[in-house]
Write a protein that holds these residues in place. Structure first.
Motif, short mmCIF file in Angstrom:
data_model
loop_
_atom_site.label_atom_id
_atom_site.label_comp_id
_atom_site.label_asym_id
_atom_site.label_seq_id
_atom_site.Cartn_x
_atom_site.Cartn_y
_atom_site.Cartn_z
N MET A 125 0.83 -1.21 0.00
CA MET A 125 0.00 0.00 0.00
C MET A 125 0.86 1.26 0.00
N LYS A 165 3.89 1.47 -1.21
CA LYS A 165 4.52 1.53 -2.54
C LYS A 165 3.54 2.08 -3.58
N ASN A 166 2.28 1.69 -3.47
CA ASN A 166 1.27 2.17 -4.42
C ASN A 166 0.78 3.58 -4.09
N GLY A 167 1.20 4.11 -2.95
CA GLY A 167 0.79 5.45 -2.56
C GLY A 167 -0.58 5.53 -1.94
N THR A 168 -1.13 4.38 -1.54
CA THR A 168 -2.47 4.37 -0.94
C THR A 168 -2.44 4.17 0.57
N GLY A 169 -1.26 4.12 1.16
CA GLY A 169 -1.17 3.90 2.60
C GLY A 169 0.09 4.49 3.18
N LYS A 170 0.11 4.50 4.50
CA LYS A 170 1.27 4.98 5.24
C LYS A 170 1.71 3.91 6.22
#
Length: 118
Positions: free
Chosen positions: A38, A40-45
């Protein structure tokens, strides 16, 4: 996912010596990988928490491995001591007595009883 992985990682590291921790490592790894994907995909921290969770999995595995190594060493020591006592019974040394009960032989040594026919 990162927070869940970190919490599971902490629990698995703390309970690693009880073997329970090693069962928690699989979900910890799954949640940590999900969190890293997530991020890496920019959808999580939470990259740091996911990496910390993976490090705690390693701690849990080391604790579990150490527990089994210590347990195996103690078991071997107990077996060696039992063999020595049984040998003393077979040699009829003073203070060591052979008892027969229910068709089995036991060595009585100072209040401790060892099965001889194992």
């Amino acid at each position: 996912a990162a927070v869940t992985a970190l919490v599971l990682g902490i629990i698995s590291a703390l309970t690693g010596i009880f073997v329970i921790g090693s069962f928690l490592t699989i979900p910890t790894i799954i949640f940590a990988v999900i969190a890293l994907v997530m991020v890496k995909n920019g959808t999580g921290k939470g990259k740091g928490m996911a990496i910390a969770a993976l490090a705690l999995v390693l701690v849990a595995y080391i604790a579990t491995f150490a527990f089994f190594q210590i347990r195996a060493a103690n078991l071997e020591k107990s077996n060696r001591e039992a063999r020595e006592v049984i040998q003393k019974c077979e040699n009829h040394e003073p203070g060591y007595y052979i008892i027969e009960k229910d068709g089995k032989r036991y060595c009585n040594a100072g209040g401790w009883v060892y099965e001889m026919d194992k």
